[in-house]
Design an enzyme around this catalytic site. Structure first.
Site, PDB file in Angstrom:
ATOM      1  N   ARG A  20       4.214   5.421  48.213  1.00  0.00           N
ATOM      2  CA  ARG A  20       5.299   5.424  49.395  1.00  0.00           C
ATOM      3  C   ARG A  20       6.510   6.093  48.748  1.00  0.00           C
ATOM      4  O   ARG A  20       7.224   5.481  47.771  1.00  0.00           O
ATOM      5  CB  ARG A  20       5.291   4.026  49.764  1.00  0.00           C
ATOM      6  CG  ARG A  20       4.018   3.698  50.622  1.00  0.00           C
ATOM      7  CD  ARG A  20       4.435   2.614  51.634  1.00  0.00           C
ATOM      8  NE  ARG A  20       4.832   2.862  52.837  1.00  0.00           N
ATOM      9  CZ  ARG A  20       5.477   2.279  53.928  1.00  0.00           C
ATOM     10  NH1 ARG A  20       5.508   0.905  53.610  1.00  0.00           N
ATOM     11  NH2 ARG A  20       5.887   2.845  54.781  1.00  0.00           N
ATOM     12  N   GLN A  55       5.734  -3.213  63.568  1.00  0.00           N
ATOM     13  CA  GLN A  55       6.045  -4.365  62.636  1.00  0.00           C
ATOM     14  C   GLN A  55       6.978  -5.363  63.191  1.00  0.00           C
ATOM     15  O   GLN A  55       6.946  -6.504  62.891  1.00  0.00           O
ATOM     16  CB  GLN A  55       6.754  -3.824  61.189  1.00  0.00           C
ATOM     17  CG  GLN A  55       5.832  -2.909  60.513  1.00  0.00           C
ATOM     18  CD  GLN A  55       5.980  -1.492  60.595  1.00  0.00           C
ATOM     19  OE1 GLN A  55       6.242  -1.124  61.759  1.00  0.00           O
ATOM     20  NE2 GLN A  55       5.853  -0.747  59.697  1.00  0.00           N
ATOM     21  N   ASN A  86      15.994   3.543  57.035  1.00  0.00           N
ATOM     22  CA  ASN A  86      15.144   2.514  57.503  1.00  0.00           C
ATOM     23  C   ASN A  86      14.244   2.930  58.487  1.00  0.00           C
ATOM     24  O   ASN A  86      14.227   4.159  58.850  1.00  0.00           O
ATOM     25  CB  ASN A  86      16.187   1.318  58.079  1.00  0.00           C
ATOM     26  CG  ASN A  86      15.335  -0.039  58.308  1.00  0.00           C
ATOM     27  OD1 ASN A  86      14.831  -0.268  57.315  1.00  0.00           O
ATOM     28  ND2 ASN A  86      15.255  -0.488  59.399  1.00  0.00           N
ATOM     29  N   LYS A  87      13.306   2.097  58.918  1.00  0.00           N
ATOM     30  CA  LYS A  87      12.193   2.299  59.752  1.00  0.00           C
ATOM     31  C   LYS A  87      12.639   3.478  60.846  1.00  0.00           C
ATOM     32  O   LYS A  87      13.747   3.182  61.667  1.00  0.00           O
ATOM     33  CB  LYS A  87      11.651   1.058  60.450  1.00  0.00           C
ATOM     34  CG  LYS A  87      10.433   1.138  61.266  1.00  0.00           C
ATOM     35  CD  LYS A  87       9.466   1.865  60.733  1.00  0.00           C
ATOM     36  CE  LYS A  87       8.994   1.622  59.312  1.00  0.00           C
ATOM     37  NZ  LYS A  87       8.030   2.437  58.463  1.00  0.00           N
ATOM     38  N   ARG A 113       3.874  -4.395  52.651  1.00  0.00           N
ATOM     39  CA  ARG A 113       5.024  -3.147  52.944  1.00  0.00           C
ATOM     40  C   ARG A 113       6.303  -3.969  52.922  1.00  0.00           C
ATOM     41  O   ARG A 113       6.504  -5.258  52.645  1.00  0.00           O
ATOM     42  CB  ARG A 113       4.528  -2.555  54.197  1.00  0.00           C
ATOM     43  CG  ARG A 113       3.702  -3.391  55.361  1.00  0.00           C
ATOM     44  CD  ARG A 113       4.694  -4.348  55.936  1.00  0.00           C
ATOM     45  NE  ARG A 113       5.924  -4.073  56.555  1.00  0.00           N
ATOM     46  CZ  ARG A 113       6.946  -4.869  56.521  1.00  0.00           C
ATOM     47  NH1 ARG A 113       6.783  -6.332  56.577  1.00  0.00           N
ATOM     48  NH2 ARG A 113       7.852  -4.485  57.277  1.00  0.00           N
ATOM     49  N   ALA A 167      10.352  -2.744  51.647  1.00  0.00           N
ATOM     50  CA  ALA A 167      10.751  -2.064  50.490  1.00  0.00           C
ATOM     51  C   ALA A 167      11.146  -3.023  49.292  1.00  0.00           C
ATOM     52  O   ALA A 167      10.316  -2.691  48.254  1.00  0.00           O
ATOM     53  CB  ALA A 167      12.512  -1.621  50.759  1.00  0.00           C
ATOM     54  N   ASP A 198      15.558   0.639  53.410  1.00  0.00           N
ATOM     55  CA  ASP A 198      14.525   1.290  52.303  1.00  0.00           C
ATOM     56  C   ASP A 198      15.313   1.867  50.981  1.00  0.00           C
ATOM     57  O   ASP A 198      14.725   1.997  50.281  1.00  0.00           O
ATOM     58  CB  ASP A 198      13.440   1.872  52.854  1.00  0.00           C
ATOM     59  CG  ASP A 198      12.601   1.076  53.821  1.00  0.00           C
ATOM     60  OD1 ASP A 198      13.057   0.768  54.850  1.00  0.00           O
ATOM     61  OD2 ASP A 198      11.400   0.614  53.215  1.00  0.00           O
TER      62      ASP A 198
HETATM   63  O1  MRU Z   1       7.057   0.904  56.740  1.00  0.00           O
HETATM   64  P1  MRU Z   1       7.580  -0.407  56.388  1.00  0.00           P
HETATM   65  O2  MRU Z   1       6.830  -1.405  57.053  1.00  0.00           O
HETATM   66  O3  MRU Z   1       7.359  -0.743  54.747  1.00  0.00           O
HETATM   67  O4  MRU Z   1       9.126  -0.490  56.505  1.00  0.00           O
HETATM   68  C1  MRU Z   1       9.810  -1.375  56.401  1.00  0.00           C
HETATM   69  C2  MRU Z   1      11.276  -1.507  56.902  1.00  0.00           C
HETATM   70  O5  MRU Z   1      11.498  -0.302  57.169  1.00  0.00           O
HETATM   71  C3  MRU Z   1      12.049  -2.779  56.411  1.00  0.00           C
HETATM   72  O6  MRU Z   1      12.798  -2.608  57.540  1.00  0.00           O
HETATM   73  C4  MRU Z   1      12.737  -2.462  55.222  1.00  0.00           C
HETATM   74  O7  MRU Z   1      11.861  -2.397  54.198  1.00  0.00           O
HETATM   75  C5  MRU Z   1      13.966  -2.819  54.937  1.00  0.00           C
HETATM   76  S1  MRU Z   1      14.227  -4.695  54.387  1.00  0.00           S
HETATM   77  C6  MRU Z   1      12.982  -5.263  53.896  1.00  0.00           C
END
Ligand code: MRU
Length: 370
Positions: A90, A206, A257-258, A53, A55, A247
């Site tokens: 995704r 995470q 983002n998350k 997981r 991005a 993302d």
């Molecule tokens: O759902 P995930 O764990 O894939 O989400 C990841 C994130 O939101 C990260 O912060 C992101 O990919 C941004 S930078 C690597």
């Protein structure tokens, strides 16, 4: 980055390039295991179940997934089907589509016999570029942190710089270094005293499981907090800066983002705490302007809300990883996986080319011609 002193990346080739290994992130921090991906189905499942997981990493995994598909069947039809299968895993992180398109455009004009090898080379190039971009983000972010540390009042000089982060935007989310965590690793290695507030990041945690694991392995001082603690810490002067990944970033600087990132940005804005977003250019979607209206938000299983995974700490099953139910039978959950922070709440974007204002002019200044 290091695990018990051994340098690791998150993905690589094995079996002479016939298959791909990845770290199974669903088992961290309790078990460190790698898995082999030998088919496009394996790659798609690894992305959708979040074995991999983050991005940038799902982009690289998607690119290798096309390689695996072409090794099995290099025809146009198989390529199109594999592209659709991987792209559907995704929807929010634009890196996935970007990496798949990059491999597809390269291989389509080639004879079928050459496609799999070309895809392997291109996926490897995407991975290496990601490492270089993340390391450069680290250098630019380090300069910002050094400036922030130096600008603190005399009484606070020498205290650790307190940085809050959300989700996992470290090396596990990329190929190496990470996005938001790269400046933290650079600062730590440069001898700048730094302490990280790690948002647990419900529902999949995470932060608590992956960011805390990474920081611990690198020896970076950190404290895990519940997602709702950030605003309180900011009100009491305990956060010098927030830094997160993204993302998908629109051309005007809205960042997706998350889930929960937006609330951190609001609290940071209210408390005058700088809010930085770290991103490689593979995360910019130049076709989009208004992130709230235009970015597709992945809705994941309600089970991630109603249940939680952890290691059993007592009893006959001690040490095993298990899922337990939090909610009453019959309660339903809703699980939007990302949110959008409008550009007006972002202090600056940290890219591989330098630091930019979160505006269209700011981004185009770093990427002229886009
Ligand atoms: O759902 P995930 O764990 O894939 O989400 C990841 C994130 O939101 C990260 O912060 C992101 O990919 C941004 S930078 C690597």
């Amino acid at each position: 980055m290091n695990i018990n002193g051994t340098p690791w990346r998150t993905i690589g080739l094995e079996e002479g390039g016939r298959s791909v290994w990845v770290i199974d992130q669903t088992l961290l921090p309790h078990r460190f295991e790698t898995r082999s991906l030998t088919s496009v189905e394996d790659a798609a499942a690894a992305i959708s179940t979040m074995v991999v997981r983050g991005a940038p990493l799902i982009g690289v995994t998607g690119a290798y997934g096309l390689m695996l598909a072409l090794q099995a069947n290099p025809s146009d039809g198989a390529l199109a089907a594999a592209f659709e299968q991987l792209n559907a895993t995704r929807p929010t992180a634009v890196n996935l589509r970007w990496a798949l398109e990059r491999v597809r455009e390269l291989v389509v004009p080639l004879p079928e016999a050459e496609r799999a090898d070309a895809a392997r080379t291109e996926a490897g190039a995407i991975a290496e570029e990601d490492v270089a971009m993340c390391e450069a983000i680290g250098e630019h972010g380090l300069s910002l942190f050094q400036q922030l540390a130096a600008a603190r009042p005399a009484a606070r000089q020498g205290e650790p710089l307190n940085v809050l982060t959300h989700c996992n935007a470290g090396w596990l989310a990329t190929v190496d270094w990470g996005t938001a965590l790269a400046p933290i690793y650079k600062a730590h290695r440069a001898g700048l005293a730094i302490h990280v507030w790690v948002d647990e990041t419900r529902p999949r945690n995470q932060g608590a499981s992956l960011t805390a694991f990474e920081l611990g392995k690198e020896g970076v001082p950190h404290t895990v907090i519940v997602d709702n603690a950030g605003g309180h810490l900011m009100q009491h002067g305990l956060v010098d800066a927030v830094i997160v990944g993204t993302d998908r970033t629109t051309r005007r600087g809205d960042v997706c983002n998350k889930i929960g990132t937006y609330l951190k940005a609001l609290a940071a804005f209210d408390n005058g705490v700088p809010f930085y977003v770290a991103l490689p250019s593979s995360t910019i979607d130049w076709s989009l302007d208004d992130g709230v209206a235009e970015i597709p938000i992945e809705a994941r299983s309600e089970l991630e809300v109603t249940h939680i995974q952890g290691r059993i700490s007592a009893g006959p099953a001690v040490g095993e990883i298990a899922s337990v139910q939090l909610t009453p039978d019959g309660s339903v959950g809703f699980n939007p996986a990302f949110d959008v922070t409008p550009a007006r709440l972002v202090t600056a974007l940290i890219t591989e080319r330098g630091v930019a204002a979160a505006t269209e002019d700011g981004l185009r200044g770093l990427y002229p011609g886009r």
